[in-house]
Design an enzyme around this catalytic site. Structure first.
Site, PDB file in Angstrom:
ATOM      1  CB  CYS A 114      -0.919   0.015   1.213  1.00  0.00           C
ATOM      2  SG  CYS A 114      -1.892  -1.483   1.324  1.00  0.00           S
ATOM      3  CG  HIS A 290      -3.567   3.011   1.034  1.00  0.00           C
ATOM      4  ND1 HIS A 290      -3.927   2.543  -0.210  1.00  0.00           N
ATOM      5  CD2 HIS A 290      -3.705   1.962   1.893  1.00  0.00           C
ATOM      6  CE1 HIS A 290      -4.273   1.265  -0.097  1.00  0.00           C
ATOM      7  NE2 HIS A 290      -4.143   0.895   1.153  1.00  0.00           N
ATOM      8  CG  ASN A 320      -6.960  -1.311  -0.276  1.00  0.00           C
ATOM      9  OD1 ASN A 320      -6.065  -0.983  -1.051  1.00  0.00           O
ATOM     10  ND2 ASN A 320      -6.719  -1.642   0.980  1.00  0.00           N
TER      11      ASN A 320
HETATM   12  O1  UT7 Z   1      -4.698  -1.556   2.630  1.00  0.00           O
HETATM   13  C1  UT7 Z   1      -3.891  -2.273   3.486  1.00  0.00           C
HETATM   14  C2  UT7 Z   1      -4.241  -2.074   4.873  1.00  0.00           C
HETATM   15  N1  UT7 Z   1      -5.494  -2.722   5.178  1.00  0.00           N
HETATM   16  C3  UT7 Z   1      -6.288  -2.186   6.052  1.00  0.00           C
HETATM   17  O2  UT7 Z   1      -5.995  -1.136   6.562  1.00  0.00           O
HETATM   18  C4  UT7 Z   1      -7.518  -2.948   6.448  1.00  0.00           C
HETATM   19  C5  UT7 Z   1      -7.729  -2.818   7.937  1.00  0.00           C
HETATM   20  N2  UT7 Z   1      -8.860  -3.617   8.443  1.00  0.00           N
HETATM   21  C6  UT7 Z   1     -10.120  -3.377   8.090  1.00  0.00           C
HETATM   22  O3  UT7 Z   1     -10.407  -2.520   7.289  1.00  0.00           O
HETATM   23  C7  UT7 Z   1     -11.202  -4.175   8.783  1.00  0.00           C
HETATM   24  O4  UT7 Z   1     -10.610  -4.971   9.778  1.00  0.00           O
HETATM   25  C8  UT7 Z   1     -12.008  -5.108   7.838  1.00  0.00           C
HETATM   26  C9  UT7 Z   1     -12.925  -4.257   6.958  1.00  0.00           C
HETATM   27  C10 UT7 Z   1     -11.085  -5.939   6.988  1.00  0.00           C
HETATM   28  C11 UT7 Z   1     -12.897  -6.054   8.633  1.00  0.00           C
HETATM   29  O5  UT7 Z   1     -13.761  -5.313   9.441  1.00  0.00           O
HETATM   30  P1  UT7 Z   1     -13.869  -5.657  10.994  1.00  0.00           P
HETATM   31  O6  UT7 Z   1     -14.884  -4.753  11.544  1.00  0.00           O
HETATM   32  O7  UT7 Z   1     -12.502  -5.581  11.583  1.00  0.00           O
HETATM   33  O8  UT7 Z   1     -14.420  -7.134  10.973  1.00  0.00           O
HETATM   34  P2  UT7 Z   1     -13.799  -8.450  11.621  1.00  0.00           P
HETATM   35  O9  UT7 Z   1     -12.723  -9.005  10.785  1.00  0.00           O
HETATM   36  O10 UT7 Z   1     -13.509  -8.194  13.083  1.00  0.00           O
HETATM   37  O11 UT7 Z   1     -15.028  -9.427  11.548  1.00  0.00           O
HETATM   38  C12 UT7 Z   1     -16.255  -9.130  12.254  1.00  0.00           C
HETATM   39  C13 UT7 Z   1     -17.319 -10.107  11.813  1.00  0.00           C
HETATM   40  C14 UT7 Z   1     -16.844 -11.560  11.854  1.00  0.00           C
HETATM   41  O12 UT7 Z   1     -17.943 -12.366  12.213  1.00  0.00           O
HETATM   42  P3  UT7 Z   1     -18.118 -12.881  13.729  1.00  0.00           P
HETATM   43  O13 UT7 Z   1     -16.886 -13.681  14.020  1.00  0.00           O
HETATM   44  O14 UT7 Z   1     -18.213 -11.651  14.555  1.00  0.00           O
HETATM   45  O15 UT7 Z   1     -19.363 -13.679  13.655  1.00  0.00           O
HETATM   46  C15 UT7 Z   1     -16.484 -11.853  10.425  1.00  0.00           C
HETATM   47  O16 UT7 Z   1     -16.601 -13.216  10.102  1.00  0.00           O
HETATM   48  O17 UT7 Z   1     -17.679  -9.853  10.461  1.00  0.00           O
HETATM   49  C16 UT7 Z   1     -17.528 -11.056   9.684  1.00  0.00           C
HETATM   50  N3  UT7 Z   1     -17.135 -10.687   8.344  1.00  0.00           N
HETATM   51  C17 UT7 Z   1     -18.015 -10.438   7.370  1.00  0.00           C
HETATM   52  N4  UT7 Z   1     -19.343 -10.477   7.340  1.00  0.00           N
HETATM   53  C18 UT7 Z   1     -19.942 -10.175   6.184  1.00  0.00           C
HETATM   54  C19 UT7 Z   1     -15.876 -10.497   7.857  1.00  0.00           C
HETATM   55  N5  UT7 Z   1     -15.936 -10.148   6.583  1.00  0.00           N
HETATM   56  C20 UT7 Z   1     -17.242 -10.100   6.242  1.00  0.00           C
HETATM   57  C21 UT7 Z   1     -17.929  -9.802   5.058  1.00  0.00           C
HETATM   58  N6  UT7 Z   1     -19.274  -9.841   5.065  1.00  0.00           N
HETATM   59  N7  UT7 Z   1     -17.289  -9.446   3.928  1.00  0.00           N
END
Ligand code: UT7
Length: 363
Positions: A114, A290, A320
């Protein structure tokens, strides 16, 4: 010594627009979840047998060259940054060189995920400032969609990424480095171009956002740094049937951990840039972060107390696009008249590595 200016900028995104609802057809996700957590509404995906990282980069480059009023024969160096190259080797630099009909000049490939665009900008800046080159073509492009896990297993990563390209032509300005703003000097001072770049990395958590295959690690990681889903060792073989059958060929991300780190490092590196140039957040015309996640940009904006009109976001349309996200956003902002002569523009990135970086430009 001259400064470096962006003499021309271009972008290209493939025609295929994929909405959040389109993704619900292949994985368990929802438009509501994606918009709520990331701000993304749609992204563009490359069209197989039509678009590659190189072809998209070349399209962006043609626009940048035309806007800079520079012909391909005047380019004396190419820098290409991507983490999704057409080939494992050689890199996209020489492929873009060939596609543009340029021969014999140097072509450098940079990864840095990134932060790739800012790292590449910094490298180009050094070559221009020392007088080694007069016209550098810098291309940033990504084709993520060919390598994502579109099953529910990969949803936390796959819904975020999009494909696209941006390119700039770097040239020397007439200004001298001595004209850099000093304490008490108004930001409308005539010194234009790239004022500074700041590059950082910390490999202690390298696997937290990674795609470790195909690689030659043979399953060997720093003992305490195994990713949560460690890649299987396959005896050092490069690509095997087992590898292709497992999920180990897809990107892995500990999203919440990356998020937490991002909202610390973004403000840090932006303030580092401003402080180094004796400027303040109020001097900033536009921050172009970014495009990792709209929630990250909003938290950074909040921490730095920036107004809405001081931060440019377009992740809703493109997702992204890793190395390409900053030049795409910068190009769009410039096309929309949001970047004008003498404006102080800050580019900032954080991502896999971890790597993070900023560039401060007086346009
Ligand atoms: O560009 C490089 C740098 N990258 C970043 O800066 C990305 C940084 N991270 C993020 O943007 C966020 O962590 C994400 C958008 C990737 C994920 O969001 P989050 O709020 O951190 O979600 P999480 O991974 O903690 O997951 C929460 C819940 C989980 O379900 P349970 O375990 O709570 O039942 C996941 O399984 O959301 C679920 N989940 C989804 N649900 C529906 C994860 N991805 C999805 C999805 N659709 N696409």
């Amino acid at each position: 010594m001259p400064r470096t200016k962006i003499a021309g900028i271009g972008m290209y995104v493939p025609k295929n627009v994929v909405t959040n609802n389109d993704l619900t057809r292949v994985m368990d996700t929802s438009d509501e979840w994606i918009q709520e957590r990331t701000g993304i509404k749609e992204r563009h995906y490359a069209i197989p047998f039509e678009d590659t990282t190189t072809t998209m980069g070349v399209e962006a480059a043609k626009i940048a060259l035309e806007r800079a009023g520079v012909s391909t024969s005047e380019i004396d160096f190419i820098i290409f940054t991507t983490i999704s190259p057409d080939y494992y080797f050689p890199g996209c630099g020489v492929l873009a060189q060939r596609a543009l009909g340029i021969s014999d000049i140097g072509a450098l490939d940079i990864r840095n995920q990134c932060s790739g665009f800012i790292y590449a900008l910094s490298v180009g800046d050094q070559f221009i400032k020392t007088g080694m080159y007069k016209n550098i073509l810098l291309i940033a492009a990504e084709t993520h969609s060919y390598g994502l896990d579109f099953s529910t297993r990969g949803r936390n990563v796959s819904v975020i990424f999009g494909d696209g390209a941006g390119a700039v032509v770097l040239q020397p300005t007439g200004a001298e480095l001595d004209e850099a703003p000093s304490p008490g000097v108004s930001p409308s001072s005539p010194s234009r171009g790239i004022l500074s770049t700041h590059l950082h990395s910390d490999g202690s958590e390298a696997e937290m956002l990674s795609m470790i295959n195909p690689g030659f690690h043979a399953g060997k990681f720093a003992p305490e740094k195994k990713p949560a889903k460690p890649a299987q060792p396959y005896g050092g073989l490069f690509i095997t049937k087992q590898l292709l059958e497992k999920e180990d060929i897809y990107p892995y991300m500990d999203g919440p951990a990356v998020f937490k780190k991002a909202i610390i490092k973004f403000p840090e590196v932006i303030l580092e840039a401003l402080t180094a140039n004796h400027l303040q957040t109020s001097d900033l015309r536009l921050l172009i972060p970014h495009q990792a996640n709209l929630r990250i940009s909003q938290m950074v904006q909040h921490k730095l107390k920036l107004r809405d009109d001081q931060v440019y976001n377009n992740i809703d349309k493109y997702g992204n696009t890793t190395a390409a996200s900053i030049p795409i956003a910068l190009c769009e902002a410039w096309e929309n008249g949001k970047v004008k002569d003498n404006d102080i523009i800050c580019l900032a990135a954080f991502g896999s590595g971890f790597t993070w970086a900023s560039a401060l430009i007086r346009w």
